[in-house]
Design a protein around this motif. Structure first.
Motif, mmCIF file in Angstrom:
data_model
loop_
_atom_site.group_PDB
_atom_site.id
_atom_site.type_symbol
_atom_site.label_atom_id
_atom_site.label_comp_id
_atom_site.label_asym_id
_atom_site.label_seq_id
_atom_site.Cartn_x
_atom_site.Cartn_y
_atom_site.Cartn_z
ATOM 1 N N THR A 1 8.292 -3.693 -6.801
ATOM 2 C CA THR A 1 6.888 -4.122 -7.592
ATOM 3 C C THR A 1 6.770 -5.392 -7.908
ATOM 4 O O THR A 1 5.674 -6.102 -7.775
ATOM 5 C CB THR A 1 6.250 -3.016 -8.216
ATOM 6 N N GLN B 1 0.791 -1.355 -0.018
ATOM 7 C CA GLN B 1 0.027 0.088 0.165
ATOM 8 C C GLN B 1 0.971 1.169 -0.021
ATOM 9 O O GLN B 1 0.502 2.385 -0.647
ATOM 10 C CB GLN B 1 -0.969 0.044 1.357
ATOM 11 N N ASN C 1 8.553 2.237 -6.791
ATOM 12 C CA ASN C 1 8.624 1.103 -7.709
ATOM 13 C C ASN C 1 9.282 0.077 -6.756
ATOM 14 O O ASN C 1 9.436 -0.996 -7.244
ATOM 15 C CB ASN C 1 9.610 1.509 -8.731
ATOM 16 N N ARG D 1 2.011 1.743 -3.559
ATOM 17 C CA ARG D 1 1.139 2.260 -4.283
ATOM 18 C C ARG D 1 0.827 3.833 -3.972
ATOM 19 O O ARG D 1 1.004 4.635 -4.885
ATOM 20 C CB ARG D 1 -0.205 1.479 -4.170
ATOM 21 N N ASP D 2 0.599 4.088 -2.778
ATOM 22 C CA ASP D 2 0.112 5.458 -2.409
ATOM 23 C C ASP D 2 1.383 6.275 -2.680
ATOM 24 O O ASP D 2 0.998 7.443 -3.092
ATOM 25 C CB ASP D 2 0.087 5.588 -0.781
ATOM 26 N N LYS E 1 3.450 6.013 -5.127
ATOM 27 C CA LYS E 1 4.059 5.699 -6.438
ATOM 28 C C LYS E 1 5.603 5.641 -6.601
ATOM 29 O O LYS E 1 6.248 5.975 -7.481
ATOM 30 C CB LYS E 1 3.611 7.046 -7.163
#
Length: 146
Positions: A128, A103, A111, A106-107, A109
């Motif tokens: 990722t 999370q 890699n 993702r939050d 951004k």
């Protein structure tokens, strides 16, 4: 039933690192040679930053507008990697729940995210790709439960 839910279960241990004394050009060569996209930056065995392929390729020294290719290469060959790095990389621990780390990736951004132990020592990196490997394993496990 799969129980590998911690960062330690999916991280890449002992990631390839670069010394803070190295130059931008050396960092670019190391990324290419080792086929990785990010390098934790180390000084006296401690994590002091992270540098990514994108940071290095978009980095340009202050006076670069009027420089030709040779002058730019000359400058980058003398510019320490610390000038291009992020000096405050996001970190998690091996015990962090994988969902929380994913999370954060993702939050923010990102890699990838550096993994440090309770003493702040670099012990791994969670990319990722690692997170996708976990997702694939969880999905296959869930499908097999049906």
């Amino acid at each position: 039933m799969m129980t590998k839910t911690k960062v330690r279960d999916w991280m890449t241990p002992n990631p390839i690192t670069i010394d803070a004394e190295a130059t931008v050009v050396e960092a670019i060569h190391l990324l290419k040679e080792k086929n990785v996209r990010r390098l934790p930056v180390m000084k006296h065995g401690r994590l002091v930053g992270i540098v990514t392929e994108r940071m290095l390729l978009s980095f340009s020294p202050g006076k670069s507008t009027s420089l030709d290719t040779w002058e730019l290469h000359y400058l980058l060959a003398r510019t320490p990697v610390t000038e291009a790095m992020n000096p405050k990389p996001h970190t998690v621990t091996p015990e962090t729940e994988l969902a929380d780390a994913a999370q954060l990736i993702r939050d923010r951004k990102l890699n990838g995210i550096t993994v440090v132990n309770e003493h702040g020592d670099l012990v791994g990196i969670l990319t990722t790709t690692n997170a996708l490997e976990a997702l694939i394993a969880f999905a296959k496990d869930a499908a097999a439960q049906k």
